[in-house]
Motif scaffolding. Structure first.
Motif, PDB file in Angstrom:
ATOM      1  N   SER A 193      -3.242   5.951   0.628  1.00 54.02           N
ATOM      2  CA  SER A 193      -3.885   5.615   1.886  1.00 54.02           C
ATOM      3  C   SER A 193      -4.368   4.176   1.882  1.00 54.02           C
ATOM      4  O   SER A 193      -4.191   3.442   2.855  1.00 54.02           O
ATOM      5  N   TYR A 194      -4.965   3.730   0.766  1.00 59.00           N
ATOM      6  CA  TYR A 194      -5.454   2.355   0.668  1.00 59.00           C
ATOM      7  C   TYR A 194      -4.301   1.363   0.782  1.00 59.00           C
ATOM      8  O   TYR A 194      -4.393   0.369   1.484  1.00 59.00           O
ATOM      9  N   ALA A 195      -3.189   1.687   0.121  1.00 58.92           N
ATOM     10  CA  ALA A 195      -2.028   0.790   0.160  1.00 58.92           C
ATOM     11  C   ALA A 195      -1.507   0.651   1.584  1.00 58.92           C
ATOM     12  O   ALA A 195      -1.153  -0.437   2.028  1.00 58.92           O
ATOM     13  N   GLN A 196      -1.500   1.739   2.327  1.00 57.29           N
ATOM     14  CA  GLN A 196      -1.025   1.688   3.702  1.00 57.29           C
ATOM     15  C   GLN A 196      -1.956   0.846   4.558  1.00 57.29           C
ATOM     16  O   GLN A 196      -1.518   0.055   5.381  1.00 57.29           O
ATOM     17  N   ASP A 197      -3.290   1.013   4.360  1.00 61.23           N
ATOM     18  CA  ASP A 197      -4.251   0.229   5.122  1.00 61.23           C
ATOM     19  C   ASP A 197      -4.100  -1.251   4.809  1.00 61.23           C
ATOM     20  O   ASP A 197      -4.158  -2.094   5.697  1.00 61.23           O
ATOM     21  N   PHE A 198      -3.906  -1.551   3.510  1.00 55.62           N
ATOM     22  CA  PHE A 198      -3.770  -2.941   3.084  1.00 55.62           C
ATOM     23  C   PHE A 198      -2.539  -3.569   3.733  1.00 55.62           C
ATOM     24  O   PHE A 198      -2.588  -4.669   4.249  1.00 55.62           O
ATOM     25  N   THR A 199      -1.446  -2.817   3.720  1.00 50.97           N
ATOM     26  CA  THR A 199      -0.218  -3.317   4.313  1.00 50.97           C
ATOM     27  C   THR A 199      -0.398  -3.546   5.812  1.00 50.97           C
ATOM     28  O   THR A 199       0.041  -4.547   6.360  1.00 50.97           O
ATOM     29  N   THR A 200      -1.088  -2.618   6.467  1.00 53.55           N
ATOM     30  CA  THR A 200      -1.322  -2.744   7.893  1.00 53.55           C
ATOM     31  C   THR A 200      -2.131  -3.997   8.200  1.00 53.55           C
ATOM     32  O   THR A 200      -1.818  -4.731   9.139  1.00 53.55           O
ATOM     33  N   VAL A 201      -3.150  -4.266   7.409  1.00 55.18           N
ATOM     34  CA  VAL A 201      -3.965  -5.458   7.598  1.00 55.18           C
ATOM     35  C   VAL A 201      -3.114  -6.711   7.417  1.00 55.18           C
ATOM     36  O   VAL A 201      -3.173  -7.641   8.226  1.00 55.18           O
ATOM     37  N   GLU A 202      -2.317  -6.732   6.365  1.00 57.64           N
ATOM     38  CA  GLU A 202      -1.470  -7.896   6.114  1.00 57.64           C
ATOM     39  C   GLU A 202      -0.455  -8.084   7.241  1.00 57.64           C
ATOM     40  O   GLU A 202      -0.156  -9.209   7.646  1.00 57.64           O
ATOM     41  N   GLN A 203       0.062  -6.979   7.734  1.00 59.41           N
ATOM     42  CA  GLN A 203       1.022  -7.068   8.837  1.00 59.41           C
ATOM     43  C   GLN A 203       0.364  -7.631  10.089  1.00 59.41           C
ATOM     44  O   GLN A 203       0.935  -8.467  10.791  1.00 59.41           O
ATOM     45  N   LYS A 204      -0.859  -7.197  10.366  1.00 58.67           N
ATOM     46  CA  LYS A 204      -1.578  -7.692  11.534  1.00 58.67           C
ATOM     47  C   LYS A 204      -1.919  -9.169  11.380  1.00 58.67           C
ATOM     48  O   LYS A 204      -1.825  -9.942  12.345  1.00 58.67           O
ATOM     49  N   GLU A 255      -0.251 -11.353   9.609  1.00 60.04           N
ATOM     50  CA  GLU A 255       1.004 -12.092   9.746  1.00 60.04           C
ATOM     51  C   GLU A 255       1.416 -12.165  11.212  1.00 60.04           C
ATOM     52  O   GLU A 255       1.888 -13.209  11.688  1.00 60.04           O
ATOM     53  N   GLN A 256       1.225 -11.062  11.919  1.00 62.96           N
ATOM     54  CA  GLN A 256       1.547 -11.061  13.348  1.00 62.96           C
ATOM     55  C   GLN A 256       0.638 -12.033  14.097  1.00 62.96           C
ATOM     56  O   GLN A 256       1.089 -12.765  14.987  1.00 62.96           O
ATOM     57  N   LEU A 257      -0.637 -12.064  13.716  1.00 63.95           N
ATOM     58  CA  LEU A 257      -1.581 -12.994  14.333  1.00 63.95           C
ATOM     59  C   LEU A 257      -1.148 -14.429  14.077  1.00 63.95           C
ATOM     60  O   LEU A 257      -1.199 -15.273  14.987  1.00 63.95           O
ATOM     61  N   ARG A 258      -0.712 -14.707  12.872  1.00 60.05           N
ATOM     62  CA  ARG A 258      -0.238 -16.050  12.538  1.00 60.05           C
ATOM     63  C   ARG A 258       0.919 -16.464  13.447  1.00 60.05           C
ATOM     64  O   ARG A 258       0.998 -17.613  13.891  1.00 60.05           O
ATOM     65  N   GLN A 259       1.788 -15.513  13.743  1.00 65.28           N
ATOM     66  CA  GLN A 259       2.982 -15.818  14.522  1.00 65.28           C
ATOM     67  C   GLN A 259       2.701 -16.014  16.006  1.00 65.28           C
ATOM     68  O   GLN A 259       3.387 -16.795  16.674  1.00 65.28           O
ATOM     69  N   VAL A 260       1.686 -15.314  16.539  1.00 65.87           N
ATOM     70  CA  VAL A 260       1.460 -15.353  17.986  1.00 65.87           C
ATOM     71  C   VAL A 260       0.295 -16.242  18.400  1.00 65.87           C
ATOM     72  O   VAL A 260       0.124 -16.505  19.601  1.00 65.87           O
ATOM     73  N   VAL A 261      -0.491 -16.727  17.437  1.00 63.06           N
ATOM     74  CA  VAL A 261      -1.730 -17.418  17.790  1.00 63.06           C
ATOM     75  C   VAL A 261      -1.482 -18.709  18.567  1.00 63.06           C
ATOM     76  O   VAL A 261      -2.361 -19.192  19.282  1.00 63.06           O
ATOM     77  N   THR A 262      -0.281 -19.266  18.471  1.00 65.00           N
ATOM     78  CA  THR A 262       0.029 -20.488  19.214  1.00 65.00           C
ATOM     79  C   THR A 262       0.954 -20.238  20.404  1.00 65.00           C
ATOM     80  O   THR A 262       1.298 -21.181  21.114  1.00 65.00           O
ATOM     81  N   SER A 263       1.327 -18.982  20.598  1.00 63.19           N
ATOM     82  CA  SER A 263       2.303 -18.708  21.667  1.00 63.19           C
ATOM     83  C   SER A 263       1.867 -17.614  22.637  1.00 63.19           C
ATOM     84  O   SER A 263       2.312 -17.589  23.782  1.00 63.19           O
ATOM     85  N   ASP A 264       1.019 -16.695  22.190  1.00 65.30           N
ATOM     86  CA  ASP A 264       0.589 -15.588  23.042  1.00 65.30           C
ATOM     87  C   ASP A 264      -0.892 -15.329  22.777  1.00 65.30           C
ATOM     88  O   ASP A 264      -1.257 -14.499  21.944  1.00 65.30           O
ATOM     89  N   LEU A 265      -1.749 -16.039  23.489  1.00 62.35           N
ATOM     90  CA  LEU A 265      -3.190 -15.961  23.242  1.00 62.35           C
ATOM     91  C   LEU A 265      -3.757 -14.586  23.583  1.00 62.35           C
ATOM     92  O   LEU A 265      -4.728 -14.145  22.965  1.00 62.35           O
ATOM     93  N   THR A 266      -3.162 -13.895  24.546  1.00 61.01           N
ATOM     94  CA  THR A 266      -3.635 -12.553  24.895  1.00 61.01           C
ATOM     95  C   THR A 266      -3.429 -11.587  23.739  1.00 61.01           C
ATOM     96  O   THR A 266      -4.332 -10.838  23.349  1.00 61.01           O
TER      97      THR A 266
END
Length: 211
Positions: free
Chosen positions: A19-30, A32-43
């Motif tokens: 369960s911890y590993a899944q949560d950790f992965t989810t956080v990292e995925q979010k 990384e997604q934030l890194r990708q959209v922070v300059t292109s999709d502010l919403t």
């Protein structure tokens, strides 16, 4: 802005670990997604920031540092530079890797330039210079050199910019990339400014350490 003694107890431990590993992965995925959209999709960036902030206490120190960095970038794009500065200072205190430190200084430089605070921008550049050679990934190191070259060009310090252009070109592994095209244009622009009429300024060692 960073993977991932009874039978009952054994099974419980395994479930908790999974369960911890899944949560950790989810956080990292979010993140990384934030890194990708922070300059292109502010919403979308705003939504991701709110999601991550709901569980701030569960984030690792490195993850908290990344969140501060990408949140700062979000506010830079919104034009709230004062808040961005505060967030970057918080990120700097949590930057436990050279790569995160480098990101912090990169955005500090960008932010201070936007505010015309050249003294603070140079101080951030000085910190950036101190960590460049410790960056392990050559591509990341090259990206930092490119940003330093562009930074000095914007300050009118063309010889300093030219040095970082050359350092970046030495780390290029593909001669036909967009980065190379940018570097060649910047190289020509620096050469023109230096040769044209001497309308440039060299930064002294009392202002910033040069390498």
């Amino acid at each position: 802005m960073n993977l991932f003694s009874t039978l009952f107890l054994a099974v419980s431990f395994l479930i908790a670990s999974t369960s911890y590993a899944q949560d950790f992965t989810t956080v990292e995925q979010k993140l990384e997604q934030l890194r990708q959209v922070v300059t292109s999709d502010l919403t979308q960036a705003d939504e991701l920031i709110k999601e991550l902030e709901l569980n701030t206490n569960e984030l690792s120190i490195e993850q908290q540092g990344k969140l501060f960095i990408w949140k700062a970038v979000y506010f830079i794009y919104l034009g709230d530079h004062e808040l961005a500065i505060k967030l970057l200072k918080s990120a700097e205190r949590l930057a436990i890797s050279i790569e995160l430190e480098s990101l912090v200084y990169r955005f500090q430089m960008t932010n201070y330039l936007a505010l015309d605070e050249y003294g603070n921008a140079l101080q951030a550049a000085k910190k950036q210079i101190k960590v460049i050679d410790h960056i392990v990934d050559p591509s990341n190191q090259r990206d930092v050199y490119i940003r330093m070259a562009n930074f000095y060009y914007n300050l009118g310090a063309y010889p300093s910019s030219q040095r970082y252009v050359q350092k970046a070109l030495h780390l290029v592994d593909d001669p036909v990339t967009r980065q190379v095209c940018f570097l060649k244009v910047l190289e020509s622009a620096n050469a023109f400014e230096i040769k044209a009429n001497g309308n440039f300024k060299e930064l002294g060692t009392d202002q910033i350490y040069m390498i």
